[in-house]
Write an enzyme that holds these catalytic residues in place. Sequence first.
Site, short mmCIF file in Angstrom:
data_model
loop_
_atom_site.label_atom_id
_atom_site.label_comp_id
_atom_site.label_asym_id
_atom_site.label_seq_id
_atom_site.Cartn_x
_atom_site.Cartn_y
_atom_site.Cartn_z
N ARG A 299 0.87 -1.35 0.29
CA ARG A 299 0.01 -0.18 -0.02
C ARG A 299 0.80 1.21 0.06
O ARG A 299 0.40 2.50 -0.86
CB ARG A 299 -1.06 -0.16 1.43
CG ARG A 299 -2.08 -0.53 0.93
CD ARG A 299 -3.33 -0.23 1.96
NE ARG A 299 -4.34 -1.38 2.04
CZ ARG A 299 -4.66 -2.24 2.97
NH1 ARG A 299 -3.83 -2.50 3.90
NH2 ARG A 299 -5.78 -3.19 2.85
N GLY A 300 2.04 1.13 0.68
CA GLY A 300 2.91 2.36 0.89
C GLY A 300 3.35 2.72 -0.69
O GLY A 300 3.31 3.85 -0.97
#
Length: 360
Positions: A299-300
């Site tokens: 996600r980052g």
Amino acid sequence: MPASASAQEATASAAKETQRPVYPFAAIVGQDEMKLCLLLNVIDPKIGGVMIMGDRGTGKSTTVRSLVDLLPDIRVVVGDPFNSDPDDPEVMGPEVRQRVLQGDTGLPVTTAKITMVDLPLGATEDRVCGTIDIEKALTEGVKAFEPGLLAKANRGILYVDEVNLLDDHLVDVLLDSAASGWNTVEREGISISHPARFILIGSGNPEEGELRPQLLDRFGMHAQVGTVRDAELRVKIVEERARFDRDPKTFRESYHDEQEKLQQQISSARSNLGAVQIDHDLRVKISKVCSELNVDGLRGDIVTNRAAKALAALKGRDSVTVEDIATVIPNCLRHRLRKDPLESIDSGLLVIEKFYEVFS
């Protein structure tokens, strides 16, 4: 038909005159990190929302409400509880979609302000997701659905103040809907789905407890706001607020040009977002930063890429620079780092240190 349309416009403008005046976004002094995170999510809602953490009385709620006032009007189907878009099947409620599929071209359409839904802390799951009237479904054979707050928030903003005090299960429901863009309600074997595309904005005070890491990770960006320490700046904020309270209309008019310029900037950035490119080399370096900081999942990486593109679009460029990435990466990663209870350094500074190490 024109007569009824003009009557609608007259009603809308009368409603606008009587509604509570909103503090202009352009007039908010300081808190640049929070303002930037909010603007980037408006430009690209797929970033995944913002978690705003900070002291009491730092203007978190005021800024979120100001943001709504800045957004362009949207076309909606009149009387539809889901704010259905008459042109996009992906954000149409079940009834409107059914009518469109049957070739109905006479849907009444109007323009409306983007809605901001405030989620009360004591809200139940039924109030949030909506309910199915089982008795009506069984006796009359119809799917009687009473829409909840997620239906109202479709194509708008869902704001949860003190999100860290909200029941974990409800936070999970909100994050699931925000990520998938759909809300599904199931009762006694009856299932109803409707679009729930919204920008999720949560705010809270760290003194009242943190969110669980797996919930924090689901917010696209994390903005930290602090109390302004500069005495001159504090005086300016107090004076501006007093001026607004004294005569909101005149105060808003004094910021009209700045607000309009910002609106045009947002509109242009949204139109040009698809054309913004990010070099493969920069994408590799973003992923290297995430990897070396031991950020779980991807996600980052995804959010940093999206946020950097949105920032480039906001600045009117069609390619991402290293500076764009440096600006957004602390907000995209700081809440995804594993917490060390003995670590006193701010996690945003750890991200910046690693960024310069990798990008130098």
